[in-house]
Each structure stands twice: as structure tokens, then as C-alpha cells.
Design an enzyme around this catalytic site. Structure first.
Site, PDB file in Angstrom:
ATOM      1  CE  LYS A  49      -3.837  -2.449   2.088  1.00  0.00           C
ATOM      2  NZ  LYS A  49      -4.497  -2.935   3.310  1.00  0.00           N
ATOM      3  CD  GLN A  93      -3.581  -4.648   6.271  1.00  0.00           C
ATOM      4  OE1 GLN A  93      -3.609  -3.626   5.598  1.00  0.00           O
ATOM      5  NE2 GLN A  93      -4.049  -5.791   5.814  1.00  0.00           N
ATOM      6  CG  ASP A 116      -9.852  -0.301   4.809  1.00  0.00           C
ATOM      7  OD1 ASP A 116      -9.558  -0.800   3.713  1.00  0.00           O
ATOM      8  OD2 ASP A 116      -9.121  -0.361   5.805  1.00  0.00           O
TER       9      ASP A 116
HETATM   10  N1  GUN Z   1      -7.116  -7.021   5.866  1.00  0.00           N
HETATM   11  C1  GUN Z   1      -7.484  -7.780   4.813  1.00  0.00           C
HETATM   12  N2  GUN Z   1      -8.073  -7.015   3.883  1.00  0.00           N
HETATM   13  C2  GUN Z   1      -8.076  -5.752   4.355  1.00  0.00           C
HETATM   14  C3  GUN Z   1      -8.534  -4.508   3.844  1.00  0.00           C
HETATM   15  O1  GUN Z   1      -9.101  -4.393   2.747  1.00  0.00           O
HETATM   16  N3  GUN Z   1      -8.325  -3.439   4.639  1.00  0.00           N
HETATM   17  C4  GUN Z   1      -7.738  -3.521   5.857  1.00  0.00           C
HETATM   18  N4  GUN Z   1      -7.612  -2.412   6.580  1.00  0.00           N
HETATM   19  N5  GUN Z   1      -7.299  -4.640   6.359  1.00  0.00           N
HETATM   20  C5  GUN Z   1      -7.471  -5.761   5.610  1.00  0.00           C
END
Ligand code: GUN
Length: 280
Positions: A49, A93, A116
Site C-alpha cells: 500500500k 490494517q 476502507d
Molecule cells: N485485511 C485484509 N483485507 C483488508 C482490507 O481491505 N483493509 C484492511 N484495513 N485490512 C485488511
């Protein structure tokens, strides 16, 4: 033999469009990326990211916190980031360590920084079809279907998996495009009878080999959202790829299918957040 839907190539193309849009903003957008603990998969996701941000001209602020961080410490950090007018998006995350309530953390993120789209306010907007942040993985899948001109209206869409992150919002986006949507999950009986009827099958289970060739209708479009590791430790999806590809008309590979598109939508949401904040 199915046509491979190349998420890696499409994400690269769309990333350039985001970079162009970012370049003309009055200031650079900023994404705060918070990682608690040392889960190896999460570390890779977060690093990716941050790399995407760099390519798009978005500033990333990384917060790597130890596994014994308290819930209060994390909520305090989110509060600071909420108050900082130069932070456009906040990504925490998941999964979080067990002693921290994911629900409390998601609720604490200011909805206009919730890139998100996990906050109930933004989930509600997805349900009602209002403009707002897009759920990253489902919206990435929709972009991929659009690129390959897959018709959704009137089609039988089957989503396997009912998570808040993928299954539920995926079903909503397909419904928004007038698909006839069925959601299957671990308690569904005779799964194969339902998947076999699907014109568009989206699997988001996280179990190697759960989708076999005989569960798929000839000519179906198959989207594999999972990121599993097989017995040899190789990254793979839910589908037995060769079997399913032999039946399907289109299929997403793992890796190189949905994953890069998820990351792309996060960048798009961060751009959306920045545009909103710059106008204020
Ligand atoms: N863990 C697995 N997929 C995601 C996601 O799309 N966003 C976040 N913040 N954590 C995750």
C-alpha cells in the site's frame, strides 16, 4: 479455455490516471497506514500500500505499533489522525491482535477518512447506493468486470463468502448493477447446486480448492478473491485453477487478478478523500 482477467495490468493503467489527478491537486493527499503487531501477511500488504501511494504521488505515513499496544493507545492515535487536517485517509490494517476490538477501532475512524469504507456510516451508503468511499475489493472486482465488458444486469451472480470486507459488499455492488444475487456461506447446503447456476461466480472463502471444475457452469465468469497458500507455500485462490479455467469463459488468476485492483481502489478512495478535504 477461459480468458484471464489481468488485474495487474488494469490496476497499472488506472494508477496512472490517479497519478494524473493527484498531480493537479492543491496539495498532495496523505494516507495514514497503521499496522499493529508483526503478522507477516499484513506486513506485506502494508508495504504494498505504501508503494502504491508513492507511485500515485500520495504521501503515506506509516505507524507500526508493537503487538502489545493497548486498545486505548490505538484509539488515541486514531483520534490524533482524525484531528489532523492534513491526513486525508486512515487505514488500520486488519486483523488486529485479539485484545483489541476491531469494531471499536472501525467506529473510531472519522467516516470522511475511512478509506476502507468499513465504518457503519459508509457501509450504510453502500447499501443505499449513495456516493462515498468504495469497498476496496468488491469495487476492484466491479472495475475488472467493466473492463472485460461483462454484463451484470439480469445475470445470476453467486457470491461465496459473507464477510463484512468482501462477501456482503460484493453482493450489494452486484445488486446495484441489477444482478440477481445469491450469497452462500459455510452453512449453505449443496453449495455446488447453487454455484453451478451462476453466470458470475465470486469466491471469497479462503480455502484452497473449495471451487472445483464441476461446481462451475460452462461459460461462467469466475472471480477468485482469495489469497491462500497451498501445501508448497505458493500463493493461490479458492479455485482449482486449471479445472475451473477449462469451464469458465473468464477467470481471475491468483496472484495478478483481484489483489492489485483492491490496492488500486484504496488509492482512488484516498484521492476522493483528499478532494473532499481540499474543498473544505
Ligand atoms: N485485511 C485484509 N483485507 C483488508 C482490507 O481491505 N483493509 C484492511 N484495513 N485490512 C485488511
Amino acid at each position: 479455455m477461459a480468458i484471464k482477467m489481468d488485474g495487474k495490468a488494469l490496476a497499472a493503467k488506472l494508477r496512472m490516471q490517479i497519478r494524473d489527478e493527484v498531480a493537479i491537486l492543491a496539495r498532495k493527499p496523505t494516507l495514514a497506514v497503521v499496522l499493529v503487531g508483526d503478522d507477516p501477511a499484513s506486513q506485506v500488504y502494508v508495504r504494498n500500500k505504501e508503494k502504491d501511494c508513492e507511485e500515485c504521488g500520495i504521501l503515506s505515513q506509516g505507524y507500526r505499533l508493537p503487538a502489545d499496544t493497548t486498545e486505548k493507545q490505538l484509539l488515541d492515535l486514531i483520534d490524533v489522525l482524525n484531528q489532523n487536517a492534513l491526513v486525508d485517509g486512515i487505514l488500520v490494517q486488519l486483523p488486529l491482535p485479539n485484545h483489541i476490538s476491531e469494531q471499536k477501532v472501525i467506529h473510531a475512524i472519522c467516516p470522511d477518512k475511512d478509506v476502507d469504507a468499513f465504518h457503519p456510516f459508509n457501509v450504510g451508503k453502500i447499501v443505499t447506493g449513495e456516493d462515498g468511499f468504495l469497498p476496496c475489493t468488491p469495487a476492484g472486482v466491479m472495475e475488472l468486470l467493466k473492463e472485460y465488458q461483462i454484463e451484470i444486469a439480469g445475470k445470476k451472480c453467486v457470491v461465496v463468502g459473507r464477510s463484512n470486507i468482501v462477501g456482503k459488499p460484493m453482493a450489494l455492488l452486484l445488486l446495484r448493477e441489477s444482478g440477481t444475487v445469491t450469497i452462500c456461506h459455510s452453512k449453505t447446503s449443496h453449495l455446488e447446486e447453487i454455484t453451478k447456476k451462476a453466470d458470475i461466480l465470486v469466491s471469497a472463502v479462503g480455502k484452497v480448492g473449495i471451487i472445483t471444475g464441476d461446481m462451475v457452469k460452462d461459460g461462467a465468469v469466475v472471480v477468485d478473491v482469495a489469497m491462500n497458500h497451498n501445501a508448497e507455500g505458493k500463493l493461490c485462490g479458492d479455485c482449482i485453477y486449471d479445472e475451473v479455467a477449462a469451464k469458465a469463459s473468464y477467470i481471475t488468476p491468483v496472484p495478478g487478478g483481484v489483489g492489485p485492483m483492491t490496492r488500486l481502489i484504496l488509492m482512488k478512495n484516498t484521492l476522493t478523500a483528499a478532494k473532499m478535504h481540499i474543498k473544505e
